[in-house]
Structures are given as C-alpha cells and as structure tokens.
Design a protein around this motif. Structure first.
Motif, mmCIF file in Angstrom:
data_model
loop_
_atom_site.group_PDB
_atom_site.id
_atom_site.type_symbol
_atom_site.label_atom_id
_atom_site.label_comp_id
_atom_site.label_asym_id
_atom_site.label_seq_id
_atom_site.Cartn_x
_atom_site.Cartn_y
_atom_site.Cartn_z
ATOM 1 N N GLU A 479 49.290 105.078 72.382
ATOM 2 C CA GLU A 479 50.137 106.261 72.232
ATOM 3 C C GLU A 479 51.222 106.105 71.156
ATOM 4 N N PRO A 480 50.860 106.254 69.916
ATOM 5 C CA PRO A 480 51.901 106.221 68.868
ATOM 6 C C PRO A 480 52.872 107.384 69.036
ATOM 7 N N ARG A 481 54.163 107.103 68.902
ATOM 8 C CA ARG A 481 55.218 108.109 69.083
ATOM 9 C C ARG A 481 56.217 108.018 67.935
ATOM 10 N N VAL A 482 56.873 109.179 67.672
ATOM 11 C CA VAL A 482 57.850 109.232 66.602
ATOM 12 C C VAL A 482 58.989 110.137 67.056
ATOM 13 N N CYS A 483 60.194 109.776 66.662
ATOM 14 C CA CYS A 483 61.358 110.602 66.999
ATOM 15 C C CYS A 483 61.361 111.854 66.133
ATOM 16 N N GLU A 484 61.800 112.963 66.719
ATOM 17 C CA GLU A 484 61.801 114.216 65.966
ATOM 18 C C GLU A 484 62.799 114.187 64.814
ATOM 19 N N ALA A 486 63.270 111.406 62.938
ATOM 20 C CA ALA A 486 62.985 110.161 62.222
ATOM 21 C C ALA A 486 63.225 110.343 60.733
ATOM 22 N N ALA A 487 63.721 109.307 60.108
ATOM 23 C CA ALA A 487 64.018 109.346 58.687
ATOM 24 C C ALA A 487 62.762 109.057 57.889
ATOM 25 N N PRO A 488 62.714 109.490 56.654
ATOM 26 C CA PRO A 488 61.552 109.193 55.812
ATOM 27 C C PRO A 488 61.372 107.678 55.653
ATOM 28 N N GLY A 489 60.110 107.245 55.639
ATOM 29 C CA GLY A 489 59.803 105.818 55.499
ATOM 30 C C GLY A 489 59.789 105.051 56.806
ATOM 31 N N LYS A 490 60.134 105.713 57.923
ATOM 32 C CA LYS A 490 60.136 105.057 59.219
ATOM 33 C C LYS A 490 58.694 104.691 59.607
ATOM 34 N N VAL A 491 58.485 103.406 59.941
ATOM 35 C CA VAL A 491 57.145 102.957 60.351
ATOM 36 C C VAL A 491 56.904 103.404 61.782
ATOM 37 N N THR A 515 43.919 113.984 54.645
ATOM 38 C CA THR A 515 44.668 115.050 53.992
ATOM 39 C C THR A 515 46.071 114.561 53.702
ATOM 40 N N GLU A 516 46.626 115.052 52.611
ATOM 41 C CA GLU A 516 47.983 114.700 52.250
ATOM 42 C C GLU A 516 48.973 115.746 52.729
ATOM 43 N N ASP A 517 48.466 116.805 53.307
ATOM 44 C CA ASP A 517 49.316 117.907 53.751
ATOM 45 C C ASP A 517 49.813 117.627 55.170
ATOM 46 N N SER A 518 50.661 116.658 55.276
ATOM 47 C CA SER A 518 51.232 116.296 56.578
ATOM 48 C C SER A 518 52.544 115.571 56.339
ATOM 49 N N ASN A 519 53.257 115.376 57.411
ATOM 50 C CA ASN A 519 54.545 114.672 57.346
ATOM 51 C C ASN A 519 54.358 113.173 57.566
ATOM 52 N N PHE A 520 53.139 112.667 57.289
ATOM 53 C CA PHE A 520 52.831 111.254 57.476
ATOM 54 C C PHE A 520 52.264 110.687 56.196
ATOM 55 N N SER A 521 52.489 109.414 56.011
ATOM 56 C CA SER A 521 51.921 108.690 54.874
ATOM 57 C C SER A 521 51.349 107.368 55.380
ATOM 58 N N LEU A 522 50.423 106.803 54.606
ATOM 59 C CA LEU A 522 49.751 105.548 54.976
ATOM 60 C C LEU A 522 50.025 104.506 53.917
ATOM 61 N N VAL A 523 50.435 103.327 54.342
ATOM 62 C CA VAL A 523 50.755 102.229 53.426
ATOM 63 C C VAL A 523 49.864 101.051 53.775
ATOM 64 N N GLU A 524 49.035 100.588 52.814
ATOM 65 C CA GLU A 524 48.134 99.442 53.021
ATOM 66 C C GLU A 524 48.951 98.143 53.101
ATOM 67 N N ASN A 525 48.552 97.256 54.015
ATOM 68 C CA ASN A 525 49.165 95.928 54.114
ATOM 69 C C ASN A 525 48.300 94.843 53.495
ATOM 70 N N TYR A 526 47.064 95.198 53.117
ATOM 71 C CA TYR A 526 46.120 94.275 52.479
ATOM 72 C C TYR A 526 45.834 93.040 53.353
ATOM 73 N N ASN A 528 43.848 93.822 56.288
ATOM 74 C CA ASN A 528 43.018 94.576 57.237
ATOM 75 C C ASN A 528 43.840 95.443 58.171
ATOM 76 N N THR A 529 45.123 95.678 57.837
ATOM 77 C CA THR A 529 45.963 96.590 58.606
ATOM 78 C C THR A 529 46.664 97.537 57.656
ATOM 79 N N ALA A 530 47.200 98.616 58.233
ATOM 80 C CA ALA A 530 47.963 99.594 57.442
ATOM 81 C C ALA A 530 49.054 100.161 58.324
ATOM 82 N N ASN A 531 50.144 100.644 57.700
ATOM 83 C CA ASN A 531 51.278 101.222 58.419
ATOM 84 C C ASN A 531 51.267 102.737 58.253
ATOM 85 N N ILE A 532 51.464 103.431 59.366
ATOM 86 C CA ILE A 532 51.655 104.883 59.338
ATOM 87 C C ILE A 532 53.160 105.126 59.343
ATOM 88 N N THR A 533 53.664 105.802 58.307
ATOM 89 C CA THR A 533 55.117 106.010 58.163
ATOM 90 C C THR A 533 55.426 107.506 58.103
#
Length: 772
Positions: A479-484, A486-491, A515-526, A528-533
């Motif tokens: 269950e990934p959760r985020v504060c309403e 939350a600041a930009p860049g928050k993992v 899609t890029e049309d969302s309030n989320f971005s994906l950052v590769e960790n190289y 085999n994992t990635a961060n949703i920010t």
C-alpha cells in the motif's frame, strides 16, 4: 654363662645373709636401750629355669630368703601360678617347678613372696614380687606362613630376575643366637630357580620358554641353627611364566584355494586364511602382505583382530570374462615381536592363494554413466535428445530392452524407447522445472521373449536452457501512500521487479511510466529498483483519493519483453510532521482459483443428487402405504400383536381404522392368496362328526410345520374355522374384508352396547365421526 651366674648367685646368697644377720645383731645390741626396730630385707637374685627339662619333676628353680631370724618363720608364695606350677618349701624358701615349662607358651611368671609367723600367720616382712624367667632351648622348627606360594615371571627373563618371596616363622627366642634364624633352600627345581636367606626366589636360567613349559613347581625348605642339623619344614611354590611376544605367526596350510562368483560386491568376503601364533592372544598382531603376484590392486587382506585370520576382500569388481583365476603369494608377520628374544633360524611364513572366479548371469552394463542432455525450452523441433546404451557382459550377449523407472518431476515429460532413445513428447518449460531426471532400467531379453529379472539402472539428467519468454513483473509493495501536501521530489516508494526467466547478464530491468500526465515521476536507481516520487506536489483529495499509476518494466533479453503493472497509490491526510493521520481503506481484491470453484461445484452437485434420492425414496414409501393394501398386509398388521386385546371396548390394541377405511371407501381388495390356507366350511348337509375338528387341527398343524417361510399366525389358526354345525358361522372379522357376501350387519345395533364397536365397523352407514 647364665647358668654359671645363677649358681654363683645361689652360693653367695648365704654369705650375704650371714653378714647381714651380724650387722643386724650388732645394731640390735647397740640400740637396745632406745628400743628402735631395724628394717629387714628380702634376700634373693632373679630366678631362671630352662624350658622342657627332661629330668624328673619337680625342678628346682631358686631360693627366696629373708633377713628375719625367727624359728617360727614360714615362706609362702602367691600369684596366678602359685601352688599349681610353682611351690615353695616353707622353711628353706626353695622354689620348685611342678611342671615342665614351655617358653613358647609363656616366657616369664610373676609371683609374690611372703614370710609369716606360722603360729598366728602374722606377716614378718612386707610382701615382695619376683619374676621367674624361662630360658629357650631351640625346640621349634621354622614354619611357613602358608603351604603353597604362587609367583610369576616373564618368559626369557635374565638370570637373577626376582619371582616371588616365601616366609617362614620360628617360635623360638629371637634374642638367643641361632634359635630363630631361618635359612631357605630349594630342594626341588633348583636347576631353574634359587632362593636367598630372605626368602626371595629368583631365576637361574635365561632360557625359560613359556611355549615349552608354562608352569614350574618347586619345593623350598626352611631351617634354623645354621651350621647345625636343626629342624626344618617345606613349602611348595608354583611359578607361572607369563607370555611375551617372541614368536611369528605361521600359516596352517602352504596354500589356500577359494571360489567366488564374479558378482561379489566390492569389500565382500572372498575367504579367510588362518595362521598359528603360539603366543597368547594379546600378543597376536598378524599383518598380511602380498609377496608375489600382480593383483594387489584387485584384492586386500585385512586381519581379524579377534581370530587373527586374514580376510581377503576385492577392491574392485571381478569379471569372469576378463580374468577367471587369480594366483598370488602372501606373507604373515607380526611387527610387534620383541626381536631381543626372537629365535633365529625360523623360516618366513609364506602361503599361496588361488581364487577361482565363477560365471554368473550379470545384469546389463551401461556404457556411460551418468547421461546428461541439454535442450532449449519451448523448442517444438526437438523430439529426440539422444540415447542410452547398455550391453550384456556375459558370453550370451542378449538383446537389451530399456524401461523408464522413475522421474523427477513426476509426469510424462521424458520418455525412453525400448531401444534407449530419450524422447520428448512435448516441449519443456524451464519455468516449470529447470532440470528433469529419470532413471532408466536395462533388462536382458531371454530366449523365450520374456525379460530377465536382473536389471541395471542409469541416471539421465536433462538440463533445460532458458529463453526469454516471460516479461518481468512488479513486486507489489504494501500500500504505497502519499501525503496530500507532499512536496515535489518526495520519494513515495521504491519499487522492484522479478522475472521468471534467468537474469540477463547484459544489464538490469528498465522502468518507465506509461503516461507523463500525472503528478508522479519515476527515477531509476540502476540496481534493478526505481523510486516513485512526487512530481508537482499538492494532491487534491476531493478530486481523487486513490491514483492508479501504470508502470512499464522491460528486461534486456532477446527478444526484449515488457509488462505494464498498475501501482495503486493512496492520498492520505498528514500532520505537520508528515505522519499519516487518515487514509481510506482500499477494497482488497478477493479471487477464487479455478480448482476451488470446481471443488465447490462438485460439492453442490453431490448434495443435490442426495436430496433427490431421498425425495424419491420417500415418495416410493408413500405409494406403498396407500389405501390399496391387499388383505394379506391387513391380516399381517392385525396378527403381529402378540395379545388378544380387551374386547370391543379396547380401542388401543389394534389399528382397526385400516379396516374401517377399506369399508368406508368401498374399495374391494384384490383377491390375493392368503398366506394361510383357509379351511372351507363343509356343506350344510354334511353331518358333523367327532373327527371333523381333529381333521382340521391336523391339517393346520401340518401346514404350520411345513411352512418355513412365514411366521406361524396362530390367531388365524384359532379363529379360522368354528365347525360345520355353528349357527353363527364364523365370528372372526379377519376374513370379512375379502368376502364378497352382501351380509347386512345392521342387526348388530340391536345386540346392545357390547357390540357397538362391531356395528360401527360393519354397519352399512358408518359414522363419519368415528374416532379410533
């Protein structure tokens, strides 16, 4: 010398006594005026006597003397032995021995001397103790403390080795020279052993061999008074030679021959060679070795520690077709033999061993073990991986048939033909199993076409090579959760993936958003994992409380495969510190597997079938219990009660409602043969005789005796017939239900209340309110 001193003392005693008497008289004369009494003394020397004097009794011991000058004086001795062994002469004081004395029983005696006035027994002098000593005369021979002594000494011991010690005791006086001095002498066995004056026995030879003689019995004599004849005694000494390891083992036979089948297992026992070692078992340490022969790599000889035998065992399989007989020489030695005592000149112990190998029907032998094959997964073109091969090692060279015995995983994934071909009925899936193992049995085909019961086995290992046929999948976090706010860049969460295929050595998984049309971005960790920010920040819970984020994951395989996975992110309320305070609960997806659905369906179907069967059975019973019952069933219901009832007023004994229902509905039952034969009433013109009832009873009795299928319904037998001359005819109502007569039973109403029940049952118009 002591005797001379005693005699001199006895001679001087009167002189001393006379001088003392003169002095006493002078003192008495000079002191008469003063009336002073002078002290008197006993006069004697210590007394001695030899033991065992052979002169006649009594024997004079000595003399006791006092300075008292009184003609009425009398000497007396007291003590344990006074007047029994010793006695004193009253006037002279001479002491005599009344028995021959033995110093070994008692060496000295203590007595008390008294001198009294014989007239009044008044003591003239105070009592005085004296001792009589008994002189030893060496009258006892030395005696051994035991009759038999035991000792031991190792064999082949050097000269002078101590064996044991003997002891003899002399009862004579040891203070007298020569009386108690004991000397020893070996009088039997002196050629092997000697003894010194202290009683120590030692060897006189260095070649005492236990294998020739293990025990020796010698006799030792003990005597005293050296230089004189003296008395003596003897004792027996048993000496045992203890074993030392001084002998090599010797084979009992110059050659040994054994016969063994060629299929003997490696390490099995071929035979045993026996040796003889005359040493004791604790000194038998035989070692066996090969002397001549080229088969020391084929066999080994191991000594049995308990029996000292040499056990011959094969070190590798035997083959009758290659070598039918083995011959070699072996030697037996003992490396622990003490070479100091080894007897030179002995020959080496060598024996020849012959082993004859017999032919047996051996199972087939595989040419290559184990078998390993490789195949790519999902390859439809590969149907044959290879083959296994075995041959008959015997001279018959029979044909071989191959059979699959076991498989892992279990299933029809790999087959084996009769000729040994390894076949694939369908392509293999590496994700199901990366390797497959089967056991192939090889059996010989006998001359009659049957298979031999002897078989050999080979393991076949199939390795499935991977191909990239599975896309990577997201490992769903909790269950990934985020504060309403939350600041930009928050993992928000770190995601990872898994792939059923082997990980490509060329790189890692690649992650991207669909899609890029969302309030989320994906950052590769190289790694085999990635961060949703958070991309822009500030989520609006009024618009959406849950966001569905599609994530594309691809591998670096050939060909490259990818999958789209949905990540469900909840927007929660948070406090100032960023802690979650409230989140909506997401509806959990609940799924049921196909197997569970099938099981549920089978259970429901089974319950329905059982319910239908129960309903059908109940309906069948209901049909059988309808009103159209035959007369036989009604009869049986009436007569099964084992009592006659209480008359027509008894409404609890019989279910007469059945009969009433038949009459009421006017149903005429079928003419069913009664289970009991009916005795027909004879015609009215036949004259009743005395034998009529007797005949009827006999008939009934015969029927009851011969009918073994039905119960004897005695009620029918009793009321079935009343005789030919009965005016009322039959009174029984049991057969009325099946009667076709139109008898009017209304006359029963005129018979009174006692027949009310019958009138209601057989009346033409029964009451509808009749209750039984």
């Amino acid at each position: 010398m002591n005797g001379i001193i005693l005699l001199f003392s006895l001679l001087l005693a009167p002189a001393f006594a006379d001088k003392e008497s003169q002095k006493t008289n002078q003192n008495f004369s000079s002191n008469n005026a003063s009336h002073k009494r002078q002290k008197r003394d006993w006069i004697w020397n210590q007394m001695h006597i030899k033991e065992e004097i052979d002169t006649p009794l009594p024997h004079h011991v000595g003399k006791i003397t006092s300075s008292v000058r009184n003609n009425n004086a009398k000497y007396i001795i007291e003590g344990e032995y006074a007047n029994t062994i010793f006695k004193v002469e009253e006037t002279s004081g001479d002491v005599y021995a009344l028995e021959r004395l033995d110093r070994e029983k008692k060496a000295e005696y203590e007595l008390t001397a008294l001198i009294v006035d014989r007239r009044n027994n008044q003591s003239l002098e105070p009592p005085s103790k004296f001792i009589i000593k008994v002189y030893d005369i060496n009258d006892n021979a030395p005696v051994f403390v035991q009759k038999v002594f035991n000792g031991s000494v190792p064999e082949m011991s050097p000269v002078g080795t101590s064996v044991t010690k003997v002891t003899a005791v002399d009862a004579d006086d040891p203070t007298v020279t020569g009386h108690a001095t004991v000397t020893y002498q070996v009088i039997k066995g002196d050629e092997y052993f000697t003894v010194d004056d202290s009683g120590v026995i030692s060897t006189t030879r260095a070649d005492l061999d236990r294998e020739n003689q293990s025990t020796y019995e010698i006799i030792v004599k003990a005597k005293d008074a050296p230089g004189f004849s003296g008395d003596s005694s003897t004792a027996t000494v048993i000496i045992t030679l203890t074993d030392i390891n001084d002998n090599f083992p010797v084979f009992k036979h110059p050659s040994f021959r054994f016969k063994v089948p060629e299929n003997i297992s490696v390490g099995g026992e071929v035979g045993r060679v026996k040796v003889e070692d005359i040493d004791e078992p604790q000194h038998r340490n035989t070692k066996y070795s090969f002397v001549r022969g080229d088969y020391r790599d084929t066999f080994e000889i191991v000594a049995n520690p308990f029996t000292n035998e040499g056990i011959i065992r094969p070190k590798k399989p035997l083959d009758f077709e290659r070598v039918a007989e083995y011959r070699f020489d072996i030697e037996a030695i003992d490396p622990t033999v003490d070479l100091r005592y080894f007897k030179a000149g002995g020959s080496r112990s060598i024996s020849t061993v012959t082993i004859e190998v017999t032919d047996v029907d051996e199972p087939p032998v595989f040419m290559k073990l184990p078998y390993e094959f490789k195949v790519r997964e999902n390859d439809p073109e590969v149907r044959i991986l290879g083959s296994v091969w075995a041959q008959d090692p015997d001279a018959a060279k029979r044909k071989i048939r191959f059979i699959r015995r076991r498989a892992s995983p279990n299933g029809d994934y790999i087959r084996v033909s009769d000729t040994g071909l390894i076949q694939l009925p369908k392509p293999l899936d590496r994700e199901f199993s990366s390797s497959y193992n089967i056991t192939v049995a090889a059996q010989e085909v006998l001359e009659d076409g049957h298979l031999s019961d002897r078989e050999s086995h080979a393991q076949v290992h199939v390795i499935v090579a991977d191909e990239n046929d599975n896309a990577p999948e997201l490992v769903y976090p909790e269950e990934p959760r985020v504060c309403e706010n939350a600041a930009p860049g928050k993992v928000i969460i770190r995601i990872s993936a898994t792939d059923k295929d082997e990980i490509s050595p060329r790189g890692f998984f690649k992650y991207s958003l669909a899609t890029e049309d969302s309030n989320f971005s994906l950052v590769e960790n190289y790694d085999n994992t990635a961060n949703i920010t958070v991309k822009y920040g500030q989520f609006n819970r009024e618009l959406a409380k849950i966001h569905y984020l599609p994530v594309i994951i691809s591998d670096n395989g050939d060909p490259e495969l990818s999958s789209t996975n949905t990540l469900v992110i909840s927007v929660c309320k948070c406090n100032e510190r960023g802690d979650f305070t409230f989140c909506e609960e997401r509806a959990k997806q609940v799924g049921v597997s196909i197997q569970a659905l099938v099981a549920i369906f089978i259970c429901i179907f089974t319950i329905i079938v059982i319910a239908l069967l129960i309903l059908l059975r109940k309906r069948h019973k209901k049909d059988l219990s309808g009103l159209g019952r035959n007369v036989a069933e009604i009869h049986e219901q009436l007569v099964t009660y084992d009592e006659e009832g209480g008359g027509e007023m008894d409404t609890t004994s019989y279910d007469v409602s059945v009969l009433n229902s038949v009459r009421k509905n006017g149903i005429k039952p079928e003419a069913v043969p009664s289970p009991y034969a009916q005795v027909q009433k004879p015609p009215g013109n036949v004259t009743s005789g005395a034998g009529e009832m007797e005949t009827m009873i006999e008939v009934k009795k015969d029927e009851a005796d011969n009918d073994r299928d039905l119960l004897p319904y005695d009620t029918l037998h009793i009321y079935g017939y009343e005789g030919a001359e009965s005016i009322a005819e039959s009174l029984s109502s049991l057969g009325s239900g099946s009667s076709d007569s139109d008898i009017d039973y209304d006359f029963l109403n005129d018979w009174g209340p006692r027949f009310k029940m019958l009138a209601e049952l057989y009346g033409s118009e029964p009451s509808d309110n009749f209750v039984y």
